[in-house]
Write a protein that holds these residues in place. Structure first.
Motif, mmCIF file in Angstrom:
data_model
loop_
_atom_site.group_PDB
_atom_site.id
_atom_site.type_symbol
_atom_site.label_atom_id
_atom_site.label_comp_id
_atom_site.label_asym_id
_atom_site.label_seq_id
_atom_site.Cartn_x
_atom_site.Cartn_y
_atom_site.Cartn_z
ATOM 1 N N LEU A 122 0.852 -1.201 0.000
ATOM 2 C CA LEU A 122 0.000 0.000 0.000
ATOM 3 C C LEU A 122 0.882 1.244 0.000
ATOM 4 O O LEU A 122 1.765 1.399 0.838
ATOM 5 C CB LEU A 122 -0.965 0.078 1.197
ATOM 6 C CG LEU A 122 -1.919 1.286 1.254
ATOM 7 C CD1 LEU A 122 -3.253 0.911 1.906
ATOM 8 C CD2 LEU A 122 -1.297 2.451 2.020
ATOM 9 N N HIS A 127 -2.709 -0.063 -4.162
ATOM 10 C CA HIS A 127 -2.715 -1.168 -3.191
ATOM 11 C C HIS A 127 -2.920 -2.449 -4.004
ATOM 12 O O HIS A 127 -3.982 -3.063 -3.971
ATOM 13 C CB HIS A 127 -3.837 -0.958 -2.173
ATOM 14 C CG HIS A 127 -3.724 -1.808 -0.933
ATOM 15 N ND1 HIS A 127 -2.695 -2.710 -0.736
ATOM 16 C CD2 HIS A 127 -4.527 -1.902 0.164
ATOM 17 C CE1 HIS A 127 -2.869 -3.308 0.446
ATOM 18 N NE2 HIS A 127 -3.968 -2.834 1.006
ATOM 19 N N ASN A 157 -8.977 6.802 -5.103
ATOM 20 C CA ASN A 157 -7.750 6.650 -4.296
ATOM 21 C C ASN A 157 -6.920 5.440 -4.750
ATOM 22 O O ASN A 157 -7.121 4.887 -5.842
ATOM 23 C CB ASN A 157 -8.129 6.561 -2.809
ATOM 24 C CG ASN A 157 -9.000 5.338 -2.498
ATOM 25 O OD1 ASN A 157 -9.134 4.429 -3.315
ATOM 26 N ND2 ASN A 157 -9.592 5.316 -1.320
ATOM 27 N N ASN A 158 -5.999 5.026 -3.860
ATOM 28 C CA ASN A 158 -5.106 3.895 -4.158
ATOM 29 C C ASN A 158 -5.875 2.600 -4.474
ATOM 30 O O ASN A 158 -5.524 1.866 -5.393
ATOM 31 C CB ASN A 158 -4.124 3.685 -2.985
ATOM 32 C CG ASN A 158 -4.764 3.752 -1.603
ATOM 33 O OD1 ASN A 158 -5.993 3.814 -1.469
ATOM 34 N ND2 ASN A 158 -3.946 3.758 -0.572
ATOM 35 N N ILE A 159 -6.937 2.346 -3.726
ATOM 36 C CA ILE A 159 -7.737 1.131 -3.940
ATOM 37 C C ILE A 159 -8.418 1.218 -5.302
ATOM 38 O O ILE A 159 -8.358 0.281 -6.106
ATOM 39 C CB ILE A 159 -8.809 0.983 -2.827
ATOM 40 C CG1 ILE A 159 -8.157 0.856 -1.441
ATOM 41 C CG2 ILE A 159 -9.768 -0.161 -3.113
ATOM 42 C CD1 ILE A 159 -7.537 -0.467 -1.116
ATOM 43 N N ASP A 222 -14.704 2.350 -0.316
ATOM 44 C CA ASP A 222 -13.553 2.461 0.589
ATOM 45 C C ASP A 222 -13.743 3.751 1.398
ATOM 46 O O ASP A 222 -14.611 4.578 1.080
ATOM 47 C CB ASP A 222 -12.254 2.496 -0.249
ATOM 48 C CG ASP A 222 -10.996 2.529 0.612
ATOM 49 O OD1 ASP A 222 -11.034 2.050 1.767
ATOM 50 O OD2 ASP A 222 -9.960 3.040 0.133
ATOM 51 N N VAL A 223 -12.892 3.922 2.395
ATOM 52 C CA VAL A 223 -12.982 5.119 3.251
ATOM 53 C C VAL A 223 -12.866 6.401 2.420
ATOM 54 O O VAL A 223 -12.257 6.405 1.362
ATOM 55 C CB VAL A 223 -11.871 5.116 4.331
ATOM 56 C CG1 VAL A 223 -12.102 4.008 5.347
ATOM 57 C CG2 VAL A 223 -10.480 5.002 3.708
ATOM 58 N N SER A 226 -8.170 8.595 3.433
ATOM 59 C CA SER A 226 -7.190 7.517 3.589
ATOM 60 C C SER A 226 -6.160 7.871 4.649
ATOM 61 O O SER A 226 -6.077 9.028 5.087
ATOM 62 C CB SER A 226 -6.492 7.269 2.250
ATOM 63 O OG SER A 226 -7.358 6.616 1.359
ATOM 64 N N MET A 227 -5.338 6.878 5.008
ATOM 65 C CA MET A 227 -4.273 7.116 5.978
ATOM 66 C C MET A 227 -3.368 8.228 5.447
ATOM 67 O O MET A 227 -2.951 8.184 4.292
ATOM 68 C CB MET A 227 -3.453 5.828 6.183
ATOM 69 C CG MET A 227 -4.208 4.753 6.928
ATOM 70 S SD MET A 227 -3.212 3.260 7.177
ATOM 71 C CE MET A 227 -3.536 2.375 5.649
ATOM 72 N N ASP A 262 -12.444 -3.043 1.164
ATOM 73 C CA ASP A 262 -11.110 -3.557 1.520
ATOM 74 C C ASP A 262 -10.891 -3.624 3.030
ATOM 75 O O ASP A 262 -10.028 -4.366 3.488
ATOM 76 C CB ASP A 262 -10.031 -2.685 0.876
ATOM 77 C CG ASP A 262 -10.301 -1.212 1.081
ATOM 78 O OD1 ASP A 262 -11.261 -0.690 0.469
ATOM 79 O OD2 ASP A 262 -9.594 -0.579 1.880
ATOM 80 N N LEU A 263 -11.626 -2.833 3.803
ATOM 81 C CA LEU A 263 -11.510 -2.713 5.260
ATOM 82 C C LEU A 263 -10.159 -2.081 5.637
ATOM 83 O O LEU A 263 -9.199 -2.322 4.936
ATOM 84 C CB LEU A 263 -11.668 -4.067 5.959
ATOM 85 C CG LEU A 263 -12.957 -4.855 5.662
ATOM 86 C CD1 LEU A 263 -12.928 -6.213 6.391
ATOM 87 C CD2 LEU A 263 -14.198 -4.072 6.072
ATOM 88 N N PRO A 264 -10.040 -1.341 6.733
ATOM 89 C CA PRO A 264 -11.089 -1.097 7.717
ATOM 90 C C PRO A 264 -12.200 -0.191 7.157
ATOM 91 O O PRO A 264 -11.923 0.731 6.393
ATOM 92 C CB PRO A 264 -10.343 -0.397 8.851
ATOM 93 C CG PRO A 264 -9.130 0.206 8.224
ATOM 94 C CD PRO A 264 -8.767 -0.680 7.083
HETATM 95 N N1 NVA Z 1 -7.544 3.918 1.000
HETATM 96 C C1 NVA Z 1 -7.190 3.363 2.292
HETATM 97 C C2 NVA Z 1 -7.010 1.888 2.198
HETATM 98 C C3 NVA Z 1 -6.702 1.190 3.495
HETATM 99 C C4 NVA Z 1 -6.476 -0.269 3.350
HETATM 100 C C5 NVA Z 1 -5.926 4.035 2.804
HETATM 101 O O1 NVA Z 1 -4.996 4.244 2.012
HETATM 102 O O2 NVA Z 1 -5.870 4.361 3.978
#
Ligand code: NVA
Ligand code: CP
Length: 304
Positions: A122, A127, A157-159, A222-223, A226-227, A262-264
């Motif tokens: 990730l 990811h 996003n990444n997902i 997805d969220v 992201s982080m 994908d969680l969380p």
């Molecule tokens: N888009 C989220 C995915 C977490 C698995 C992130 O990058 O935080």
């Protein structure tokens, strides 16, 4: 794989993704084949993780190898020591590295300087391991990949990017609904459009969630933050307010559509409890498949 590493789904551009999934299903049925006997994986993370860390550790153990987890505080990537030096040192101890980084450039530099394979666990851009697990799950549930339609609701996003690339390579149609300013970037779409032209699949970008899920076999979210984007959480919550996957939206997809995440998950934000806990949800199969897909990946990169 294009080279020694797996940093992006694009590294699989020359492979048949459906065949990879068929191989992963076989490996999943085998349980504990000693394909990585005597090998060691370094897990180098700058961000928190539950699934990725544990699934890589257990996968390596089940393949007869070992894993060493190196936490953000321990390594100080680029702070205590330069990224190239970390790559060169780790390559003298371990057979393969998986890294979770803030910037995608960091994982690319690691791969450039490591003499062993590097896996992206990730980054802010992709990811790819998640997309492999997701496509394994879809393959198990739908018995094929090509010709299906995946609707992603939320942030580009990444997902979303890894799913887009995997879909375009596998011949799956990809719909994405995002609010203005949060969709996939132009240069990301250009690469995917090339793959989609080859596989005769379609890409649809829209701001309307209802339009994206219409005719979909898979509804994915997805969220919203992201982080690394925690400071933007409130602004994003406002921008994404109409992008929650609830029962009403899911009912506009095909009757046998599956729900994926994908969680969380941030329950009550991007998804409601009745959807994520409902009969169409496959989120825990996805989480389990992280381990099975990564076993296939590890065996492949280590020449098993
Ligand atoms: N888009 C989220 C995915 C977490 C698995 C992130 O990058 O935080
Ligand atoms: N989906 C996923 O990558 O989860 P973790 O962040 O817990 O590893």
């Amino acid at each position: 794989m294009k080279g020694k590493d797996f940093l992006s789904i694009s590294d699989m551009a020359d492979e048949d993704i459906t065949s990879f999934m068929a191989g992963a299903v076989k490996l999943k049925a085998q349980g504990l084949p000693a394909l990585c006997d005597g090998k060691t994986l370094a897990i180098l993370f700058e961000k928190p993780s539950l699934r990725t860390r544990v699934s890589f550790e257990v996968a390596m153990r089940q393949l007869g190898g070992e894993a060493i987890y190196i936490s953000p505080a321990e390594v100080g990537l680029g702070e205590r020591e330069s990224v190239p030096d970390v790559a060169r040192v780790l390559s003298r101890y371990v057979d393969i590295i998986t890294a979770r980084t803030f910037s995608h450039t960091t994982v690319e530099v690691l791969a450039d300087y490591a003499s062993v394979p590097v896996i992206n666990a990730l980054s802010d851009r992709e990811h790819p391991c998640q997309a492999l697990a997701d496509f394994l799950t879809i393959y198990e549930k739908k018995s094929k990949l090509a010709g299906l339609t995946l609707a992603f609701i939320g942030d580009g996003n990444n997902i979303a990017y890894s799913l887009l690339l995997a879909a375009a390579l596998a011949g799956m149609n990809f719909h994405i609904a995002s609010p203005a300013g949060y969709n996939l970037k132009k240069e990301m779409l250009e690469v995917a459009r090339g793959y989609a032209a080859r596989s005769s699949s379609k890409i649809l970008l829209t701001e309307e969630p209802g339009r994206a899920v219409s005719g979909a076999d898979i509804v994915y979210t997805d969220v919203w933050a992201s982080m690394g984007q925690e400071a933007e959480s409130e602004v994003r919550a406002r921008a994404f307010a109409g992008y929650q996957v609830d029962k009403k939206l899911l009912s506009q997809a095909k009757a046998d559509a599956i729900f994926m995440h994908d969680l969380p998950a941030h329950r009550g934000e991007e998804v409601t409890d009745d959807v994520i806990d409902g009969p169409q949800s496959v989120v825990f199969d996805q989480a389990e498949n992280r381990m099975h897909a990564q076993k296939a990946l590890l065996a492949k990169l280590l020449g098993g």
